[in-house]
Design a protein around this motif. Structure first.
Motif, mmCIF file in Angstrom:
data_model
loop_
_atom_site.group_PDB
_atom_site.id
_atom_site.type_symbol
_atom_site.label_atom_id
_atom_site.label_comp_id
_atom_site.label_asym_id
_atom_site.label_seq_id
_atom_site.Cartn_x
_atom_site.Cartn_y
_atom_site.Cartn_z
ATOM 1 N N UNK A 65 15.198 2.585 -4.140
ATOM 2 C CA UNK A 65 13.976 2.044 -3.541
ATOM 3 C C UNK A 65 13.039 3.213 -3.230
ATOM 4 N N UNK A 66 11.715 2.943 -3.148
ATOM 5 C CA UNK A 66 10.782 4.026 -2.806
ATOM 6 C C UNK A 66 11.035 4.544 -1.390
ATOM 7 N N UNK A 67 10.725 5.819 -1.159
ATOM 8 C CA UNK A 67 10.748 6.348 0.206
ATOM 9 C C UNK A 67 9.742 5.563 1.040
ATOM 10 N N UNK A 68 9.910 5.592 2.355
ATOM 11 C CA UNK A 68 9.042 4.829 3.254
ATOM 12 C C UNK A 68 8.434 5.745 4.308
ATOM 13 N N UNK A 69 7.155 5.545 4.607
ATOM 14 C CA UNK A 69 6.492 6.221 5.712
ATOM 15 C C UNK A 69 6.416 5.218 6.853
ATOM 16 N N UNK A 70 6.988 5.594 7.995
ATOM 17 C CA UNK A 70 7.045 4.702 9.148
ATOM 18 C C UNK A 70 6.085 5.222 10.210
ATOM 19 N N UNK A 71 5.120 4.394 10.606
ATOM 20 C CA UNK A 71 4.201 4.734 11.690
ATOM 21 C C UNK A 71 4.812 4.325 12.999
ATOM 22 N N UNK A 72 4.642 5.159 14.046
ATOM 23 C CA UNK A 72 5.153 4.761 15.358
ATOM 24 C C UNK A 72 4.061 4.910 16.394
ATOM 25 N N UNK A 73 4.146 4.119 17.483
ATOM 26 C CA UNK A 73 3.063 4.067 18.462
ATOM 27 C C UNK A 73 3.022 5.281 19.367
ATOM 28 N N UNK A 74 1.845 5.512 19.924
ATOM 29 C CA UNK A 74 1.632 6.523 20.951
ATOM 30 C C UNK A 74 2.146 5.925 22.257
ATOM 31 N N UNK A 75 3.198 6.506 22.811
ATOM 32 C CA UNK A 75 3.828 5.956 24.019
ATOM 33 C C UNK A 75 3.299 6.589 25.315
ATOM 34 N N UNK A 76 2.238 7.402 25.209
ATOM 35 C CA UNK A 76 1.684 8.022 26.409
ATOM 36 C C UNK A 76 0.984 6.984 27.278
ATOM 37 N N UNK A 77 0.853 7.292 28.548
ATOM 38 C CA UNK A 77 0.219 6.370 29.485
ATOM 39 C C UNK A 77 -1.301 6.340 29.336
ATOM 40 N N UNK A 78 -1.882 7.383 28.819
ATOM 41 C CA UNK A 78 -3.335 7.472 28.759
ATOM 42 C C UNK A 78 -3.812 7.283 27.411
ATOM 43 N N UNK A 88 0.854 -1.173 0.000
ATOM 44 C CA UNK A 88 0.000 0.000 0.000
ATOM 45 C C UNK A 88 0.896 1.231 0.000
ATOM 46 N N UNK A 89 0.556 2.177 -0.851
ATOM 47 C CA UNK A 89 1.318 3.425 -0.857
ATOM 48 C C UNK A 89 0.506 4.523 -0.161
ATOM 49 N N UNK A 90 1.088 5.702 -0.025
ATOM 50 C CA UNK A 90 0.438 6.805 0.696
ATOM 51 C C UNK A 90 -0.897 7.169 0.051
ATOM 52 N N UNK A 91 -0.941 7.251 -1.267
ATOM 53 C CA UNK A 91 -2.197 7.598 -1.943
ATOM 54 C C UNK A 91 -3.287 6.580 -1.643
#
Length: 55
Positions: free
Chosen positions: A42-55, A1-4
């Motif tokens: 290679x294509x650029x990559x979008x990396x998702x990262x988690x919400x590290x907050x406690x709430x 899957x790409x960004x579009x």
């Protein structure tokens, strides 16, 4: 899957829905994203990262 493709899929979802991703430890809220440019042909990559907050 790409960004579009991701944007088009998200457009069909309710705007107030939270975004989660599934990993080995279960589901996590998406806390942000980062663009990783690639200069090796290679294509650029979008990396998702988690919400590290406690709430």
């Amino acid at each position: 899957m790409n960004v579009e493709q991701l944007i088009e899929a998200l457009r069909t979802m309710p705007a107030e829905a939270v975004v989660l991703y599934e990993g080995d430890a279960g589901y996590s809220l998406v806390g942000g994203l980062h663009l990783q440019p690639n200069d090796n042909g290679m294509p650029d990559e979008v990396i998702l990262f988690p919400d590290m907050s406690d709430g």
